[in-house]
Design a protein around this motif. Structure first.
Motif, mmCIF file in Angstrom:
data_model
loop_
_atom_site.group_PDB
_atom_site.id
_atom_site.type_symbol
_atom_site.label_atom_id
_atom_site.label_comp_id
_atom_site.label_asym_id
_atom_site.label_seq_id
_atom_site.Cartn_x
_atom_site.Cartn_y
_atom_site.Cartn_z
ATOM 1 N N PRO A 602 -8.123 -0.550 5.324
ATOM 2 C CA PRO A 602 -7.578 -0.331 3.979
ATOM 3 C C PRO A 602 -8.020 -1.407 2.992
ATOM 4 O O PRO A 602 -8.295 -1.108 1.828
ATOM 5 N N SER A 625 -1.383 -2.940 -0.177
ATOM 6 C CA SER A 625 -0.563 -3.945 0.513
ATOM 7 C C SER A 625 0.735 -3.323 1.027
ATOM 8 O O SER A 625 1.158 -3.615 2.151
ATOM 9 N N LEU A 628 -0.097 -1.278 4.134
ATOM 10 C CA LEU A 628 -0.297 -2.104 5.329
ATOM 11 C C LEU A 628 1.039 -2.555 5.907
ATOM 12 O O LEU A 628 1.250 -2.507 7.126
ATOM 13 N N ASP A 629 1.959 -2.963 5.019
ATOM 14 C CA ASP A 629 3.268 -3.402 5.507
ATOM 15 C C ASP A 629 4.051 -2.253 6.118
ATOM 16 O O ASP A 629 4.628 -2.369 7.200
ATOM 17 N N ARG A 631 3.027 0.639 7.236
ATOM 18 C CA ARG A 631 2.460 1.329 8.391
ATOM 19 C C ARG A 631 2.326 0.403 9.583
ATOM 20 O O ARG A 631 2.622 0.781 10.708
ATOM 21 N N TYR A 632 1.856 -0.793 9.350
ATOM 22 C CA TYR A 632 1.508 -1.659 10.481
ATOM 23 C C TYR A 632 2.495 -2.792 10.713
ATOM 24 O O TYR A 632 2.457 -3.433 11.744
ATOM 25 N N GLY A 633 3.332 -3.064 9.730
ATOM 26 C CA GLY A 633 4.302 -4.125 9.915
ATOM 27 C C GLY A 633 5.519 -3.619 10.669
ATOM 28 O O GLY A 633 5.582 -2.461 11.061
ATOM 29 N N PRO A 634 6.500 -4.507 10.903
ATOM 30 C CA PRO A 634 7.754 -4.035 11.495
ATOM 31 C C PRO A 634 8.455 -3.093 10.515
ATOM 32 O O PRO A 634 8.108 -3.064 9.329
ATOM 33 N N HIS B 229 4.374 -8.433 15.181
ATOM 34 C CA HIS B 229 4.523 -7.003 15.458
ATOM 35 C C HIS B 229 3.164 -6.321 15.539
ATOM 36 O O HIS B 229 2.307 -6.506 14.685
ATOM 37 N N SER B 231 1.813 -2.511 15.720
ATOM 38 C CA SER B 231 2.302 -1.139 15.608
ATOM 39 C C SER B 231 1.559 -0.221 16.573
ATOM 40 O O SER B 231 0.464 -0.511 17.034
ATOM 41 N N SER B 277 2.468 -9.146 7.700
ATOM 42 C CA SER B 277 3.789 -8.791 8.232
ATOM 43 C C SER B 277 3.680 -8.279 9.664
ATOM 44 O O SER B 277 4.634 -8.350 10.433
ATOM 45 N N GLY B 278 2.554 -7.746 10.005
ATOM 46 C CA GLY B 278 2.277 -7.315 11.370
ATOM 47 C C GLY B 278 0.780 -7.401 11.537
ATOM 48 O O GLY B 278 0.075 -7.851 10.646
ATOM 49 N N VAL B 279 0.302 -6.944 12.693
ATOM 50 C CA VAL B 279 -1.139 -6.924 12.861
ATOM 51 C C VAL B 279 -1.711 -5.813 11.981
ATOM 52 O O VAL B 279 -1.247 -4.666 12.049
ATOM 53 N N TYR B 280 -2.660 -6.138 11.143
ATOM 54 C CA TYR B 280 -3.338 -5.138 10.328
ATOM 55 C C TYR B 280 -4.659 -4.775 10.990
ATOM 56 O O TYR B 280 -5.188 -5.561 11.793
#
Lengths: 653, 321
Positions: A602, A625, A628-629, A631-634, B229, B231, B277-280
């Motif tokens: 992205p 941004s 990314l948070d 979808r992929y963050g906690p 984290h 995902s 915030s997590g693995v991108y």
């Protein structure tokens, strides 16, 4: 002119499969195609493969045009037409071979695979056998695999393409079966396949010269199969009546052209119970319809009994047909013989076979009655040194004289011909009947196989007060031929010539098993025509099906099956979870109007989008941004909400 | 040998540790100019408890990077110059007989340190190499039948010069596998090079840098990095990448499960360094070449000329879920 560059070898992964698909689809045509076309295909295939392997350039346009022109003219010269199955498949094969020479890119191979599909289909126009189905399955699987090889992304291993092809085929199988069952089958099809008229089929022809039937006795091919409803007649009663020969020119017997005679019930009357049976007749390309002597009723449409009690259909039997029939073994022909007809049946060319005619007149004079005379002639065959043999010597002119007085060795047609001439010269109306005698009961399928080797000729003589009466002079010479069938009567010395099955019980058993499978296949699959379909539909509860109803049923069933398969697949297959964030991001990608590349993150896409799309850079940053948070963050509801509102704002713009 | 550590001035606590990490990154950036992504990778490597192999031509700052790393993270630092006559004892130490005490006394070798720089590791014989490699794997050394634990944390930063071919002993695949990452520094760009030439001496600058973290803080950071984290779609992504390395005809030997684990750990550490915030997906792509480059065995007929190109080719083939 620029120097032609060599190929880059990029087709090496898919080309062998494409070549294999073409070879396999060409295989059933090879025995029908002229040798030079097969050779051209093999040559072009090998040539193209070497080009790819060695990175050579493809042949020049001029050479290809020249080759195409030559091959087209070659087909024209070979067949002198370009329509029909033969020239059509020849042209397809040539097209495949030449297209190979201009296959440059991967997708050019699609054309080749299309040609392969046409080749496979056109092989069905020629013949359909039991092995056609496995052949078709393998051929289609191979073409599918080649197709997947051509369109494979990246370096997919071949066995995965193969597995995918097989799976796709499996999904379509129910559709194919449904279409086969429900597609309306019409008694008279809208189209007709032009048959190759040049192809000879072995079988009884409509004339008889010495040597005609003995040449047939070498053929193991099936003439027809019979399934008896209950009673199976004795071997000596298994006379399968075909055509009646009335014209004799001194050497050859000929038939009248069939024309419709009086109704069968006006010609024939029977005693006892009629025998019911079903015949599956292999194509003969002739009008004659075979049935147990004497036929009484038959289910084949447009079929009539001629004035000589022979059955014929208006249209030649150019496809396998099945019909039910009944016959009386004990019958009388109730036709009166007019003076004119009588003289017709007593006609022998005066200048031919003079010795026979003289002998006949002498024997008739010394016999007390007509039946005594017939008896005397049969006794002559029986008691004198006459032999029943498969390899009679050639007879030349006046064959009856030469046979009766000199060689004394003959096959059924010699005896039938000699007997008829003796009768006619002695003043008794006589004619020759051509058909089959005997038949082998196949214990596997419970049906009887009548082969070309069972072909037989016998006589009918006219006796006042009785009508036409069957006399078989061969029975006087070789009773075992009539009692136990041809295979045993000729077993001595000629078993190997007759076919490998006679002496090898095991092989014979195999042959019978194969034949039983073929019979079932013919009965249930190839013979699934309008009548069977109607019966099947009635069994399903559809009364009075017409083609409109059938089409609607077909559409409904096909849609149903597609839905069912889709449902099953969707239950089995779980797509990677497309969560909400991914869907929102996809909207953004679509709006940006640039394609997301494989493996593009992205962040990288955001840079490209900022440069190339009309979406403002700050919106792109915000969406990227938050995506990314989210979808992929906690788990982060805030990020998700921000993403939602950012995408919604973008869509409003 | 103990370096001065000003424990009382060092930050404590999670947020403070994070701030220290950023500070360390910034400090490293002033020493090694224009190599921010490599610095991030080197930090990620240490946070993922991995050893680092730096492979490049001489004079590109390999040693400087290793020294600076030790300095800013407050780790004790030793350097061994690997040569062809280096013996295992030169690395792990020897027992010396003390006349006055009448007994053997162990003289610890340079390996008993928190960050060891093994310079030109491929110049030493396999025997000497294996002494280092045992330490990397086991975090202990065996001398005279005694097993001695190495200090915590323990990092090996090894360098090698890919251009040297004569008189070298290239590390075998199994030993390369013990390095979590292999980095290439590359030439600096023009502006950075100018600043390097005109600016202060890097060696003296290095002396002026203060430690911004302690070994304890580093361990806390390592723990936090491992807790980042990852995902579900990115687990799929990593599996797809690994599968692609195994199935691609350009690659003879793909990533092992250990390679996959290394990819996960490094991606998490990188995400931590980058404040994600997590693995991108970017984290995975950023560490992929460093993780996979020295673990893949390219096919003989591949058209890709370097490990980096090969790794990029793999990345370009796998869609990000």
């Amino acid at each position: 002119m620029a120097k032609p560059r060599g190929t880059d070898g990029s087709l090496l992964t898919s080309l062998p499969w494409t070549l294999a698909a073409i070879v396999f689809s060409l295989a059933p045509h090879v025995q029908f195609l002229p040798l030079w076309i097969t050779a051209a295909c093999v040559f072009c295939g090998a040539w193209r493969y070497v080009i790819e392997r060695r990175r050579r350039p493809l042949p020049s346009t001029w050479l290809r045009v020249l080759l195409a022109l030559t091959c087209f003219l070659g087909v024209l010269a070979t067949y002198s037409t370009i329509s029909g199955v033969g020239p059509g498949s020849a042209l397809l094969a040539i097209m495949a071979a030449l297209k190979l020479l201009e296959t440059r890119k991967r997708r050019d191979q699609f054309v080749l695979l299309f040609i392969a599909i046409f080749l496979v289909m056109s092989s069905l126009l020629r013949e359909q056998h039991l092995w056609s189905l496995p052949y078709l399955l393998v051929a289609v699987l191979l073409i599918m695999t080649a197709w997947l090889r051509v369109s494979a992304v990246g370096e997919e291993p071949a066995r995965r393409s193969f597995a995918t092809g097989g799976r796709l085929l499996l999904y379509t199988a129910p559709l194919a079966i449904a279409m086969w069952i429900f597609f309306p089958r019409l008694a008279s099809p809208f189209w007709a396949v032009p048959m190759d008229t040049g192809t000879a089929t072995s079988g009884i022809s409509d004339s008889m010269s010495p040597g005609d039937i003995s040449s047939l006795s070498m053929s193991n091919a099936v003439a027809f199969r019979v399934k008896f409803t209950d009673v199976i007649p004795e071997p000596r009663d298994r006379y399968w009546r075909g055509l009646v020969l009335t014209l004799f020119n001194g050497r050859t017997w000929n038939s009248n052209d069939p024309f419709e005679g009086p109704q069968v019930h006006e010609q024939v009357s029977g005693n006892g119970d009629p025998i019911a049976y079903q015949i599956t007749l292999e194509p003969t390309r002739q009008h004659w319809v075979f049935a147990l002597d004497m036929p009484w009723s038959w289910s084949l449409p447009k079929t009539f009994m001629g004035p000589q009690q022979q059955l014929a259909r208006g249209r030649p039997i150019d496809q396998r047909v099945a019909y039910e029939a009944t016959s009386y073994l004990d019958y009388r022909t109730d036709v009166a013989l007019t003076r004119y007809a009588r003289s017709w049946y007593e006609r022998v060319p005066e200048q031919s076979n003079k010795r026979t005619q003289a002998l006949a007149k002498q024997m008739r004079a010394s016999a007390a009655s007509e039946s005594a005379y017939i008896e005397a002639v049969l006794m002559k065959f029986h008691e004198e040194e006459y032999f029943y043999t498969l390899q009679p010597p050639p007879l030349g002119s006046n064959p009856v004289d030469r046979f009766l007085f000199d060689s004394k060795r003959g096959f059924c047609e010699h005896y039938a011909s000699a007997f008829a001439v003796m009768m006619r010269a002695g003043g008794i109306p006589a004619r020759v009947v051509l058909g089959y005698q005997g038949g082998e009961l196949n214990p596997m399928g419970g049906h009887m196989i009548v082969r070309q080797s069972d072909a037989h000729a016998w006589n009918e003589v006219w006796l006042d007060g009785i009508g036409w009466y069957r006399v078989d002079p061969t029975a006087a010479v070789a009773p075992e031929r009539i009692e136990s069938g041809i295979s045993e009567s000729l077993l001595d010395g000629v078993a190997s010539a007759w076919g490998m099955s006679a002496s090898f019980a095991f092989m014979h058993q195999l042959t019978l098993t194969w034949d039983a499978m073929n019979a079932k296949w013919n009965e249930w699959v190839l013979g699934y025509g309008p009548e069977n379909q109607e019966r099947f539909m009635a069994w399903l509860g559809m009364s009075d099906p017409d083609w409109r109803k059938m089409i609607w049923t077909l559409v409904a069933v096909v849609i149903g099956i597609i839905l069912l398969i889709s449902l099953l697949l969707s239950l089995r297959y779980r797509p990677p979870a497309r969560d909400r964030a991914a869907i929102l991001y996809e909207r953004f990608v679509n709006k940006a109007g640039i394609e997301l590349l494989t493996g593009e993150t992205p962040a990288v896409f955001a840079q490209r989008a900022a440069a190339e799309s009309p979406i403002p850079a700050d919106v792109i940053d915000e969406i990227t941004s938050t995506y990314l948070d989210a979808r992929y963050g906690p788990v982060d509801p805030v990020a998700m909400r921000r993403l939602e509102s950012a995408v919604a704002a973008m869509r409003r713009q | 040998m103990q370096r001065r550590t000003t424990l009382e001035t060092l930050p404590v606590g999670k947020d403070a540790a994070r701030a220290a990490l950023d500070q360390a990154r910034k400090a490293l950036g002033t020493i090694i100019l224009g190599k921010d992504s490599q610095i991030a990778l080197a930090l990620a490597c240490l946070l993922a408890r991995g050893h680092l192999l730096i492979e490049d031509l001489p004079g590109l700052g390999k040693t400087m990077l290793a020294q600076a790393l030790a300095r800013v993270l407050g780790l004790s630092f030793r350097r061994i110059q690997f040569t062809s006559d280096l013996l295992p004892a030169d690395i792990v130490g020897v027992s010396v007989f003390r006349q006055e005490k009448g007994e053997f006394e162990f003289q610890p070798g340079p390996i008993f340190t928190q960050l060891i720089l093994a310079d030109e590791v491929n110049r030493a014989t396999p025997k000497a190499q294996s002494a280092l490699l045992e330490a990397m794997e086991e975090y202990q050394v065996s001398v005279d039948g005694n097993t001695r634990l190495l200090p915590e944390p323990f990092f090996v930063v090894a360098t090698q010069n890919p251009a040297d071919q004569i008189g070298t002993f290239p590390l075998p695949e199994s030993q390369l596998d013990r390095f979590l990452m292999r980095l290439e520094l590359g030439y600096p760009n023009e502006d950075d090079e100018r600043e390097l030439i005109t600016g202060a001496d890097r060696r003296s600058m290095l002396q002026d840098i203060d430690a911004v973290a302690s070994p304890e803080a580093l361990q806390a950071l390592q723990k936090s990095a491992a807790g980042i984290h990852m995902s579900e779609p990115l687990v799929d992504y990593i599996q797809a990448l690994v599968r692609q390395t195994r199935e691609s005809p350009d690659i003879d030997i793909g990533l092992s499960p250990r390679g996959a684990l290394a990819l996960v750990a490094a991606a998490k550490a990188h995400a931590f360094v980058e404040h994600h915030s997590g693995v991108y997906p970017d984290d995975i792509q950023a560490v992929f070449s460093a993780i996979a480059g020295h673990r893949l065995k390219p096919a003989a007929n591949t058209i890709y000329r370097s490990a980096a190109e090969l790794c990029q080719h793999v990345l370009d083939f796998v869609a990000i879920p």
